[in-house]
Design an enzyme around this catalytic site. Structure first.
Site, PDB file in Angstrom:
ATOM      1  N   HIS A 213     -56.972 -65.504  23.989  1.00  0.00           N
ATOM      2  CA  HIS A 213     -56.387 -64.640  22.973  1.00  0.00           C
ATOM      3  C   HIS A 213     -56.820 -65.147  21.599  1.00  0.00           C
ATOM      4  O   HIS A 213     -57.365 -66.232  21.474  1.00  0.00           O
ATOM      5  CB  HIS A 213     -54.858 -64.535  23.108  1.00  0.00           C
ATOM      6  CG  HIS A 213     -54.136 -65.841  23.048  1.00  0.00           C
ATOM      7  ND1 HIS A 213     -53.089 -66.175  23.877  1.00  0.00           N
ATOM      8  CD2 HIS A 213     -54.300 -66.926  22.255  1.00  0.00           C
ATOM      9  CE1 HIS A 213     -52.646 -67.369  23.601  1.00  0.00           C
ATOM     10  NE2 HIS A 213     -53.358 -67.844  22.620  1.00  0.00           N
TER      11      HIS A 213
ATOM     12  N   ASN B 126     -57.549 -69.924  25.784  1.00  0.00           N
ATOM     13  CA  ASN B 126     -56.563 -69.154  26.549  1.00  0.00           C
ATOM     14  C   ASN B 126     -56.828 -67.651  26.493  1.00  0.00           C
ATOM     15  O   ASN B 126     -56.001 -66.851  26.925  1.00  0.00           O
ATOM     16  CB  ASN B 126     -55.152 -69.447  26.033  1.00  0.00           C
ATOM     17  CG  ASN B 126     -54.693 -70.841  26.400  1.00  0.00           C
ATOM     18  OD1 ASN B 126     -55.109 -71.388  27.419  1.00  0.00           O
ATOM     19  ND2 ASN B 126     -53.846 -71.431  25.571  1.00  0.00           N
TER      20      ASN B 126
ATOM     21  N   CYS C 110     -52.902 -60.816  20.253  1.00  0.00           N
ATOM     22  CA  CYS C 110     -53.949 -59.939  19.747  1.00  0.00           C
ATOM     23  C   CYS C 110     -55.195 -60.167  20.599  1.00  0.00           C
ATOM     24  O   CYS C 110     -55.610 -61.311  20.806  1.00  0.00           O
ATOM     25  CB  CYS C 110     -54.238 -60.238  18.282  1.00  0.00           C
ATOM     26  SG  CYS C 110     -55.402 -59.100  17.516  1.00  0.00           S
TER      27      CYS C 110
END
Length: 362
Positions: A266, A264, A301
């Protein structure tokens, strides 16, 4: 969609699939709950495993070969179709210096069995358990909270059996639970629970779970709540306070590797666990082992972010009603409060708590 992997002759397959298709159109919910099956290949017959996919939209049936991964995987849906079990061998690269699995290994196995569960009931393989409606709307699941309790770490070469299931969690998310067992003795060696929320993959904003999405996955969930931990007064529900400066221990300037990004785009939720542990004092790592970890995920993040890991010792928190850690905290146990934040502006990424027990004598 419902996937059925069976060893059957072509004529028997056609009769069986016609029955499955008719039953599914008549009563899809009860059909799924009664008729999910999984059959492995047998050397005796030499028959090739086949996969039948029953479409919820047309009730049509598509036949195809099971993948090699399907044939080799040591997992299947349980008899009622509402949970999934899989066995894993602990490999040499999954253990630490004491030859037992690391907590990151445990977390990765939890993620793997959850994804395999989703695939086994027909959810997408191009993301983490995305349904048809989710893919149309560019929606994905992201972790909001993870709580893991490990009562006994498996060693190199041990076989771990993990059972998982999911269920609705209010209007904004879903919940997934796990129970870990020693495959030989049947002893429960750990439990875990998690909360997931829905995010728009394009805008990166959270979104409520729509009725259409809920209807797509609820047929595969227990009708009555089934929880790995009792709800009352258990550690998995405790609110985590924010750690304020100055922290007792810190590790500054952690950077995501390319390998830390998931499908995804991340940073994978298991990476955060490793970052949290980086600021644990070495004397604790030498003499204790992690018993409980709870993490709240506050923001994404990205690959270019730089992260600070902060840790402070906390006072004892009461036992966990019904869990294996209840009433076992003693003077040899240590508990810590954690914070992951961006190095530049101090934005909070993740907050957590860990409980450590004395290592067993060898």
């Amino acid at each position: 969609m419902l996937k059925l992997s069976c060893n059957v002759t072509d004529s028997k397959l056609q009769r069986s699939l016609l029955f499955f298709s008719h039953s599914y159109r008549s009563d899809p919910v009860n059909f799924i709950r009664r008729r999910i099956v999984s059959c492995s290949q047998t050397k005796k017959t030499g028959l090739v495993p086949l996969r039948a996919v029953v479409s919820a939209d047309q009730g049509s049936v598509v036949q195809g070969l099971a993948t090699l991964a399907d044939q080799l995987r040591l997992g299947s849906l349980t008899e009622d179709g509402l949970s999934y079990k899989e066995k894993f061998v602990v490999r040499s690269y999954e253990v630490g210096s004491n030859k037992t699995a690391t907590v990151e290994t445990i977390a990765n196995l939890l993620q793997e069995v959850g994804c395999n569960h989703a695939q086994s009931v027909g959810f997408s393989t191009d993301g983490f358990a995305t349904t048809t409606t989710m893919r149309k709307l560019h929606l994905i699941w992201v972790t909001a909270r993870m709580h893991i309790e490990i009562y006994k770490y498996p060693a190199w070469g041990d076989v771990v059996e993990i059972e998982t299931w999911c269920q609705s969690e209010g209007r904004i998310g879903t919940r997934r639970d796990w129970i870990l067992k020693d495959s030989v003795t049947g002893e429960v060696t750990g439990r875990a629970t998690s909360k997931w929320v829905m995010m728009n993959q394009d805008t990166r904003r959270l979104q409520k779970v729509s009725d259409d999405v809920r209807d797509e996955y609820l047929v595969f969930c227990p009708q009555e709540p089934r929880l790995a931990f009792p709800e009352e007064n258990n550690r998995s529900l405790k609110k985590i306070p924010k750690l304020e400066d100055p922290a007792q221990y810190s590790m500054i300037g952690l950077k995501p590797r390319r390998a830390d990004l998931d499908m995804n785009q991340h940073v994978n939720n298991v990476t955060y666990i490793g970052w949290v542990l980086e600021s644990i004092p070495q004397e604790i790592v030498d003499t204790h082992e992690l018993q409980v970890i709870t993490l709240d995920y506050r923001r994404e993040c990205q690959q270019d972010d730089v992260v600070d890991s902060l840790t402070t010792t906390t006072s004892e928190i009461g036992g966990t009603n019904g869990s294996a850690t209840s009433g076992t905290q003693g003077h040899n146990d240590s508990q810590f409060l954690h914070l992951l934040r961006l190095s530049g502006d101090g934005q909070e990424i993740n907050r957590g708590t860990t409980l450590w027990r004395k290592k067993p004598s060898s």
